[in-house]
Design a protein around this motif. Sequence first.
Motif, PDB file in Angstrom:
ATOM      1  N   ALA A 111       1.402  -1.025   0.194  1.00 17.31           N
ATOM      2  CA  ALA A 111      -0.146  -0.027   0.232  1.00 17.31           C
ATOM      3  C   ALA A 111       0.546   1.540  -0.063  1.00 17.31           C
ATOM      4  O   ALA A 111       0.556   2.211  -0.767  1.00 17.31           O
ATOM      5  N   ARG A 112       2.118   0.935   0.595  1.00 16.88           N
ATOM      6  CA  ARG A 112       2.652   2.319   1.035  1.00 16.88           C
ATOM      7  C   ARG A 112       4.619   2.190  -0.262  1.00 16.88           C
ATOM      8  O   ARG A 112       4.932   3.432   0.732  1.00 16.88           O
ATOM      9  N   ARG A 113       4.138   1.724  -0.589  1.00 19.22           N
ATOM     10  CA  ARG A 113       4.984   1.153  -1.300  1.00 19.22           C
ATOM     11  C   ARG A 113       6.232   1.589  -0.769  1.00 19.22           C
ATOM     12  O   ARG A 113       7.659   1.952  -1.526  1.00 19.22           O
ATOM     13  N   VAL A 114       6.577   0.414  -0.017  1.00 22.31           N
ATOM     14  CA  VAL A 114       7.956   0.847   0.694  1.00 22.31           C
ATOM     15  C   VAL A 114       8.899   0.406   0.111  1.00 22.31           C
ATOM     16  O   VAL A 114      10.263   1.139   0.331  1.00 22.31           O
ATOM     17  N   VAL A 115       9.179  -1.156  -0.418  1.00 22.11           N
ATOM     18  CA  VAL A 115       9.997  -1.858  -1.054  1.00 22.11           C
ATOM     19  C   VAL A 115      10.890  -0.623  -1.881  1.00 22.11           C
ATOM     20  O   VAL A 115      11.814   0.098  -2.631  1.00 22.11           O
ATOM     21  N   GLU A 116       9.732  -0.308  -3.325  1.00 19.35           N
ATOM     22  CA  GLU A 116      10.101   0.550  -4.480  1.00 19.35           C
ATOM     23  C   GLU A 116      11.003   1.489  -3.838  1.00 19.35           C
ATOM     24  O   GLU A 116      12.059   2.389  -4.783  1.00 19.35           O
ATOM     25  N   VAL A 121      15.386   5.142  -2.996  1.00 23.10           N
ATOM     26  CA  VAL A 121      16.039   6.861  -1.915  1.00 23.10           C
ATOM     27  C   VAL A 121      17.842   6.201  -2.593  1.00 23.10           C
ATOM     28  O   VAL A 121      18.677   6.529  -2.770  1.00 23.10           O
ATOM     29  N   LYS A 122      17.645   4.749  -2.128  1.00 21.96           N
ATOM     30  CA  LYS A 122      18.797   4.697  -2.350  1.00 21.96           C
ATOM     31  C   LYS A 122      19.705   4.543  -3.396  1.00 21.96           C
ATOM     32  O   LYS A 122      20.836   4.926  -3.527  1.00 21.96           O
ATOM     33  N   ALA A 123      19.406   4.287  -4.618  1.00 24.59           N
ATOM     34  CA  ALA A 123      19.455   5.170  -5.826  1.00 24.59           C
ATOM     35  C   ALA A 123      20.516   5.780  -6.200  1.00 24.59           C
ATOM     36  O   ALA A 123      20.965   6.762  -7.123  1.00 24.59           O
ATOM     37  N   ILE A 130       8.651  15.486  -2.103  1.00 27.10           N
ATOM     38  CA  ILE A 130       8.010  13.625  -2.816  1.00 27.10           C
ATOM     39  C   ILE A 130       6.228  14.653  -3.800  1.00 27.10           C
ATOM     40  O   ILE A 130       6.044  15.062  -2.870  1.00 27.10           O
ATOM     41  N   GLY A 131       6.116  14.077  -5.122  1.00 23.41           N
ATOM     42  CA  GLY A 131       4.645  14.270  -5.001  1.00 23.41           C
ATOM     43  C   GLY A 131       3.919  13.260  -5.502  1.00 23.41           C
ATOM     44  O   GLY A 131       4.408  12.448  -5.235  1.00 23.41           O
ATOM     45  N   PRO A 132       2.737  13.538  -5.779  1.00 24.77           N
ATOM     46  CA  PRO A 132       1.832  12.285  -6.110  1.00 24.77           C
ATOM     47  C   PRO A 132       1.995  11.208  -7.365  1.00 24.77           C
ATOM     48  O   PRO A 132       1.543  10.083  -6.878  1.00 24.77           O
ATOM     49  N   THR A 133       3.123  11.163  -7.957  1.00 20.50           N
ATOM     50  CA  THR A 133       3.321  10.268  -8.227  1.00 20.50           C
ATOM     51  C   THR A 133       4.251   8.974  -7.471  1.00 20.50           C
ATOM     52  O   THR A 133       4.421   7.592  -7.821  1.00 20.50           O
ATOM     53  N   HIS A 134       4.485   9.500  -6.343  1.00 22.29           N
ATOM     54  CA  HIS A 134       4.834   8.730  -5.386  1.00 22.29           C
ATOM     55  C   HIS A 134       4.381   8.293  -4.213  1.00 22.29           C
ATOM     56  O   HIS A 134       4.692   8.220  -3.414  1.00 22.29           O
TER      57      HIS A 134
END
Length: 321
Positions: A111-116, A121-123, A130-134
């Motif tokens: 739901a919160r796109r934690v892994v993605e 961030v690591k990249a 951040i905006g709506p796309t995230h």
Amino acid sequence: MKKIVAWKSLPEDVLAYLQQHAEVVQVDPAQHDTFVAALKDADGGIGSSVKITPAMLEGASRLKALSTISVGFDQFDVADLTRRGIVLAHTPDVLTESTADTVFSLILASARRVVELADWVKAGEWKQSIGPTHFGVDVQGKTLGIVGLGRIGGAVARRAALGFNMKVLYTNRSANAQAEQAYGARRVELAELLATADFVCLQVPLTPETKHMIGAAEFKSMKKSAILINASRGATVDEKALIEALQNGTIHGAGLDVFETEPLPADSPLLKLANVVALPHIGSATHETRHAMALNAAENLVAALDGTLATNIVNREVLKK
């Protein structure tokens, strides 16, 4: 002295416990012929994650009990074991809470796109607010549909209702009065659950009836905003249909701890989809729980060989023989 074959590495104290009751022969299941030969003069066996076929048990006339270090038992031909008079034991209680934790981690991460976003961030991609796309989606207050409200499903329902104020729908062969009273869970038909739930969580064993129970038609009946959570068995979902549903936006995303083929092949399209959280079947994988499972399986096996096992029996009808 009785002989036990162990086809999985066991904690030292668990191995010592078994050795108090029997001779324990540890085998590498990859050495198939050696493994089968060891079973032929064994009284019992303990292990997990290996398919035990009827052919492997031909000539194993002394075998009285097998104990799997898992709640699932789809690696065994239960009808064949029953025909042979072999008790099959499993560990359904000790892993409930750890597995429910894993299920809920998949709900939150998806739901919160934690892994993605953690990878983003690591990249070094986080250069401004951040905006709506995230953005992700809320979990609290949403509707969770649980397919199979047994022990683990009930523990997930408790987390959802009491911790996240979620509405809980469920399908089950029988009503779960405790979950209905304690968590406000409501029993519905699968069609209503799929059409209504924001998160569809599978908690069913793999049987001929549940294989591919969620396929193309079921994905089309779900909300476009829905997220599928599967920490039961991979083959309960038609993986090809799931990939298409995720690629086409038929559903919003998926949190998966199990797959039709494990380990998941490196070329699986699931690994290329940003809307998928994929875990390596970690459901019960904590130090504490895996130790408790091994000990429980060992105790099951010793009791089964003594003829005193009264719980955790998969094929209880074998006791009537």
